[in-house]
Design an enzyme around this catalytic site. Structure first.
Site, mmCIF file in Angstrom:
data_model
loop_
_atom_site.group_PDB
_atom_site.id
_atom_site.type_symbol
_atom_site.label_atom_id
_atom_site.label_comp_id
_atom_site.label_asym_id
_atom_site.label_seq_id
_atom_site.Cartn_x
_atom_site.Cartn_y
_atom_site.Cartn_z
ATOM 1 N N ASP A 167 0.822 -1.198 0.000
ATOM 2 C CA ASP A 167 0.000 0.000 0.000
ATOM 3 C C ASP A 167 0.860 1.253 0.000
ATOM 4 O OD1 ASP A 167 -2.797 0.985 2.116
ATOM 5 O OD2 ASP A 167 -2.316 1.331 0.014
ATOM 6 N N ASP A 210 -9.315 -1.141 2.945
ATOM 7 C CA ASP A 210 -8.898 -0.733 4.285
ATOM 8 C C ASP A 210 -9.844 -1.284 5.330
ATOM 9 O OD1 ASP A 210 -8.141 2.459 2.848
ATOM 10 O OD2 ASP A 210 -6.819 0.751 3.186
#
Lengths: 381, 142
Positions: A199, A302
């Site tokens: 990420d 997320d």
């Protein structure tokens, strides 16, 4: 109403925005913990059903392997997974570049269908079996069909009721996160760390696919068709009456910086057959960012990986759950702060996952011993 | 001044914080301005009409939940009888359809659950979901 009304402070608007993001994240985590506690009471951790998926393609963890083997296997698994995700993200970037928006939207609807229909159905069946609820198949099918159909519409259409869309996104997050907690333990932790690093790289590096995707979306002034959670925008009306001139000043919306980027990404999940191995899944992760009306957007990835972390912590003990929840919330707060500071797309996973993993291991290795001893000696409960 | 503005004319400074904004408006003006529950964040009236009609029609495909979502989404049209007459037709139809279908489904499910084998005989064991799942191996994916 009084003329000299006290102007709303920044806490009212910023606090409200943060709450509108934290509430669904907390609900998602709570539901995953609940499902883990309810559905996993009989199966032990080491004998966990090894779901053959792409996340365990390199190595299937067994209870009897040595410490070092497990570590190597988990590392291999997570590297494969991250590689697959990178490829999938680049594929999406390519499709978006060639303006295949309809295909992407259709794919989103399809993945929502698979998650809600098959995985939601499986989990409902688990619950029916565990609690022996006497529902017949006709009612079950009708209910599942309704639930799935409206969910697909919510994912597919951009103009559904905000509450309905948000609820379905949270439900999709819960279902996928629960499924991820079924992976073997070492693989899960290694996967979380690897995804946090991915990420970080994908959003901040200039060659990162997510960064390219966001920049492409901004340059075209389009929204990326993706499963992303957008909090309802807060509109602040601030009136300050000047006592001398009796003026009232209006600030109608607080964040109209339309240059704020959209950071979206997609969750795409392909299941070939539910009884079969979940043989292929492609994941893309979502980022945190500012929508065009100043609403905070948090990617569904997320939600999912926060909930996976907390779900895994729940498989050990509730003490770790509390510690990890606080760590993740702290991480999310820090990320939102940085978002307000830098006003560009930011990765939401790294800080929270780092703190969460750290707190999990500290709690499990250090805090638990302390608290148990205190309880046993009646010092603290 | 700012407060009264927000009551009479929500257009320049809408406050979507409260979903009841349109209801508050209705107290003053007895006609909500936005047909959807999202207020200014939702659809315009023309779009609302087409959405409402599509939801209503699709609900006939054994989708009472879609009818319920239709009622929820266009709640202002349902709540205030004089507003949005064209949308209201479909929303009221959806509400009636949802009630009827749910009543039927609930009565069938309750009959099945409460009646059990006494009422149905051996067919009950064949129809109940957990047996069916076992037999077809639906939860055997792992």
């Amino acid at each position: 109403m009084a003329q000299n009304r006290r102007s709303k402070s920044i806490l009212d608007s910023v606090g409200e925005e943060i709450i509108r993001i934290i509430t669904p994240v907390s609900i998602c985590m709570f539901m995953v913990v609940l499902m883990v506690c309810v559905l996993n009471t009989d199966s032990s951790d080491s004998a966990s059903s090894s779901v053959p998926t792409i996340a365990t393609i390199a190595y299937t963890e067994t209870g009897s392997d040595s410490w070092w083997d497990k570590l190597k296997g988990a590392l291999l698994n997570s590297l494969v997974f991250v590689a697959v995700i990178t490829l999938a993200t680049f594929l999406i970037l390519l499709l978006f570049y060639f303006r295949c928006t309809r295909f992407l939207k259709f794919y989103m609807g399809f993945s929502a269908f698979i998650v809600l229909g098959f995985m939601g159905g499986e989990i409902l069946l688990f619950m029916l079996e565990d609690f022996r609820i006497p529902i017949d198949c006709i009612t079950f099918l009708v209910v599942l069909f309704n639930f799935t159909a409206v969910g697909v519409l919510a994912a597919f259409m951009s103009k559904m009721a905000i509450f309905v869309t948000q609820s379905y996104l949270v439900i999709i997050g819960v279902l996928v996160a629960y499924w991820f907690t079924l992976l073997p333990e070492w693989t899960t932790w290694m996967l979380l760390v690897a995804l946090a690093l991915y990420d970080l790289a994908a959003v901040l590096l200039p060659v990162g696919p997510l960064r390219l995707l966001v920049e492409l979306a901004i340059s075209r002034d389009e929204e990326i068709p993706a499963l992303v959670f957008e909090a309802r925008p807060v509109v602040v009306e601030d009136s300050v009456s000047n006592d001398n001139n009796n003026n009232t000043r209006f600030i109608s919306t607080e964040d109209t910086e339309l240059s704020a980027p959209l950071i979206d990404h997609r969750i795409t999940l392909q299941l070939n057959r539910p009884e079969d191995a979940l043989s292929s899944e492609s994941w893309s992760l979502e980022r945190i960012g500012l929508g065009s009306a100043g609403a905070i957007k948090l990617g569904l990835g997320d939600f999912i990986f926060y909930s996976v972390l907390v779900g895994r912590a729940a498989m050990y003990d509730l003490m770790t759950v509390y510690a990890c929840y606080l760590a993740i919330m702290a991480g999310l707060g820090i990320t939102l702060l940085l978002l307000a500071l830098y006003e560009k797309a930011l990765p939401a996973l790294p800080v929270s996952i780092a703190l969460g993993v750290l707190f999990y291991f500290l709690t499990r290795l250090v805090l638990e011993v302390f608290v148990v001893q205190c309880s046993l000696n009646l010092l603290m409960f | 001044m700012e407060a009264s503005q927000s009551e009479v004319n929500p257009n320049p400074n809408p406050n979507p914080n409260t979903n009841n904004n349109v209801n508050r408006n209705s107290i003053m003006s007895s006609a909500p301005l936005w047909p959807t529950i999202d207020g200014p964040l939702g659809l315009t009236e023309e779009e609302s009409l087409s959405y409402s009609r599509r939801f209503y029609k699709f609900g006939y495909a054994l989708l009472p939940w879609l009818w319920a979502v239709n009622c929820f989404y266009f709640w202002p049209a349902l709540r205030h009888p004089s507003s949005f007459p064209r949308i209201r037709r479909y929303v009221v139809g959806s509400a009636i359809g949802f009630t009827v279908f749910t009543a039927l489904l609930c009565s069938w499910a309750l009959t099945f659950a409460v009646g059990g084998e006494d009422l149905f005989g051996p067919v009950w064991e064949k129809l109940v979901m957990y047996n069916l799942a076992d037999r077809l191996g639906l939860t055997g994916w792992s």
